[in-house]
Design an enzyme around this catalytic site. Structure first.
Site, PDB file in Angstrom:
ATOM      1  N   LYS A  89       0.886  -1.213   0.154  1.00  0.00           N
ATOM      2  CA  LYS A  89      -0.025  -0.004  -0.032  1.00  0.00           C
ATOM      3  C   LYS A  89       1.188   1.211   0.036  1.00  0.00           C
ATOM      4  CE  LYS A  89      -4.258   0.633   2.204  1.00  0.00           C
ATOM      5  NZ  LYS A  89      -5.281   0.910   3.381  1.00  0.00           N
TER       6      LYS A  89
HETATM    7  O1  G3P Z   1      -7.951   1.538   5.166  1.00  0.00           O
HETATM    8  C1  G3P Z   1      -8.285   2.836   4.624  1.00  0.00           C
HETATM    9  C2  G3P Z   1      -9.712   3.242   4.958  1.00  0.00           C
HETATM   10  O2  G3P Z   1     -10.629   2.240   4.879  1.00  0.00           O
HETATM   11  C3  G3P Z   1      -9.878   4.015   6.341  1.00  0.00           C
HETATM   12  O3  G3P Z   1     -11.148   4.408   6.590  1.00  0.00           O
HETATM   13  O4  G3P Z   1     -12.794   4.738   8.357  1.00  0.00           O
HETATM   14  O5  G3P Z   1     -10.458   5.424   8.962  1.00  0.00           O
HETATM   15  O6  G3P Z   1     -11.633   6.472   7.076  1.00  0.00           O
HETATM   16  P1  G3P Z   1     -11.539   5.049   7.706  1.00  0.00           P
END
Ligand code: G3P
Length: 214
Positions: free
Chosen positions: A83
């Site tokens: 990533k």
């Molecule tokens: O892994 C990346 C993404 O899914 C993060 O989500 O909930 O932290 O905005 P969030």
């Protein structure tokens, strides 16, 4: 549409895998920090348990550091997808890694032309963040649709991995649009199985069944 779990918790990953519908895992430094365990321990455990792709994120900020780190991350397993954050140095790293056959997931995508650049550099996946755009009053689902339109227009092979998913409606709309992957917090995976009429219907069936037992 593939279902990934967005988690670094081996407990949550095992729980989701037990449902039989899990295709892969995405993590990020914040999710790893939430486990309270050292990164290497978490990464090893996840990569050994999961058959599908596991996104592990680099923390370097130069292309050189990212490429070096990517190769270290790949030692955790052949299923590791590296990533890489969306930035100029990240694009350079993606180009180099893709030319060596190392799969990448370009993360922190908030506008469609970032996704197009990542795809042109050879990314295997791009991760548009739906919920974080919604949080600032923009429409995260529009971003997913725009990226899909552009990728289809140019027959790009990069998969659209919808991230920052907060609720089942996000998942439904991604499925209707034809997003390749959604990565879900464990809470949303459980929400997908539920409907109040399913619960009340089952309750009635079980109560009625008792009435016909002797
Ligand atoms: O892994 C990346 C993404 O899914 C993060 O989500 O909930 O932290 O905005 P969030």
């Amino acid at each position: 549409m593939e279902y990934f779990i967005d988690s670094a918790s081996i407990g949550e990953i095992k729980e989701a895998a037990s449902l039989g519908v899990l295709d892969g895992v995405t993590t990020n430094p914040s999710l790893v920090a939430k486990t309270g365990k050292p990164f290497a321990e978490v990464a090893k455990e996840i990569c050994e348990f999961v058959n599908g792709p596991v996104s592990l994120e680099v923390v370097g900020t130069t292309a050189e550091d990212m490429v070096k780190e990517a190769k270290e991350l790949r030692r955790f397993g052949s299923n590791v997808v590296v990533k890489i954050p969306m930035m100029s140095e990240g694009l350079k790293a993606v180009k180099r890694l893709s030319s060596e056959g190392i799969p990448t997931n370009v993360t922190l995508i908030f506008q469609p032309l970032q996704a197009l650049l990542a795809a042109k550099a050879g990314a295997s996946y791009v991760s548009p963040f739906i919920g974080r755009l919604d949080d600032i009053g923009q429409n995260g689902l529009d971003l997913v649709q725009d990226i899909l339109t552009i990728f289809r227009q140019y027959h790009l092979k990069t998969k659209v991995l919808a991230a920052s998913v907060r609720h089942p409606t996000h998942v439904l709309e991604c499925a209707k649009m034809g997003a390749h992957v959604v990565t879900l917090p464990v809470k949303v995976i459980h929400q997908l199985t539920k409907h109040p009429l399913t619960d009340s219907g089952l309750k009635t069936f079980l109560e009625d069944w008792k009435k016909v037992q002797n």
